[in-house]
Scaffold this active site. Structure first.
Site, PDB file in Angstrom:
ATOM      1  N   HIS A  24      -8.538  17.824  -0.552  1.00  9.46           N
ATOM      2  CA  HIS A  24      -8.542  18.804  -1.646  1.00  9.46           C
ATOM      3  C   HIS A  24      -7.274  18.682  -2.495  1.00  9.46           C
ATOM      4  O   HIS A  24      -7.339  18.568  -3.731  1.00  9.46           O
ATOM      5  CB  HIS A  24      -8.658  20.206  -1.037  1.00  9.46           C
ATOM      6  N   GLU A  25      -6.115  18.690  -1.840  1.00  7.28           N
ATOM      7  CA  GLU A  25      -4.845  18.628  -2.571  1.00  7.28           C
ATOM      8  C   GLU A  25      -4.628  17.255  -3.205  1.00  7.28           C
ATOM      9  O   GLU A  25      -4.094  17.152  -4.315  1.00  7.28           O
ATOM     10  CB  GLU A  25      -3.679  18.993  -1.649  1.00  7.28           C
ATOM     11  N   HIS A  28      -6.437  17.141  -6.513  1.00  2.80           N
ATOM     12  CA  HIS A  28      -5.658  17.764  -7.592  1.00  2.80           C
ATOM     13  C   HIS A  28      -4.617  16.778  -8.127  1.00  2.80           C
ATOM     14  O   HIS A  28      -4.464  16.616  -9.345  1.00  2.80           O
ATOM     15  CB  HIS A  28      -4.923  19.007  -7.074  1.00  2.80           C
TER      16      HIS A  28
END
Length: 208
Positions: A24-25, A28
């Site tokens: 997820h990170e 980003h």
């Protein structure tokens, strides 16, 4: 503490920290880098290494109450391409990565169910868990309450004259989020868990 420290629960927490949250990170960071912002890369966050994204407080919360986070990815929105839409794209990249992971883990599980393949129970259980946690992360993070990604998606899509009002709302976001988590179980069921279960069944099939 909401959950007991059973071996299966500890393993589940470890899987979340090792796969869905780092991906997820990283997503980003990758989206921001592709749009012209190298802040996350300079800080060593453009990686799938779970250690780079590990947040001790977030991990402890995840273990104790079943709700936690990874270290937020640093972004400089002024470096992003596509103007105000760039921030929305970067914010959406994290939840989108969890949706992709959910589909990736659902495909072998769907094949197992469809063909009645005999596999160890632990394999099907882990795949089920990975599908469920990733669809939950996808739906939950799109709630437009700061500091969730959905808030920045909305912010990036708002016209300039409304952005200040939305930013002023952000200071109340963490409080609203805690109230929702501790006292809004019926709301969470309606806006998060039911849509997540629908997606899981859509990806895996009616046998889920």
């Amino acid at each position: 503490m909401l959950f007991g420290f059973t071996p299966s629960y500890v393993i589940a927490v470890a899987i979340i920290l090792l796969v869905p949250l780092p991906v997820h990170e990283f997503s980003h960071a990758l989206a921001a880098y592709r749009l012209g912002d190298g802040t996350a890369k300079m800080m060593g966050r453009l990686t799938l290494n779970p250690i780079a994204h590990f947040d001790p407080v977030g991990a402890l919360m995840l273990l104790l109450i079943g709700f936690g986070r990874a270290k937020p990815t640093p972004i400089n929105p002024y470096n992003l391409a596509y103007g105000r839409y760039g921030e929305a794209i970067v914010a959406f990249a994290g939840p989108a990565s969890n949706l992709v992971l959910a589909v990736a883990f659902a495909l072998p599980l769907r094949y197992i169910y469809t063909t009645a393949m005999v596999v160890p129970d632990v394999l099907s259980s882990v795949l089920q868990f990975l599908v469920v946690i990733n669809v939950i992360l996808f739906v939950f993070n799109l709630i437009p309450i700061p500091p969730l990604d959905g808030s920045n998606v909305v912010y990036g899509l708002l016209p300039p004259q409304q952005k200040y009002s939305w930013r002023s709302f952000q200071q109340y976001g963490p409080i609203l989020l805690l109230l929702l988590f501790f006292f809004g179980s019926r709301i969470l069921t309606t806006i998060v868990f039911q849509p997540a279960l629908f997606l899981a069944r859509l990806f895996v099939g009616p046998n889920f």
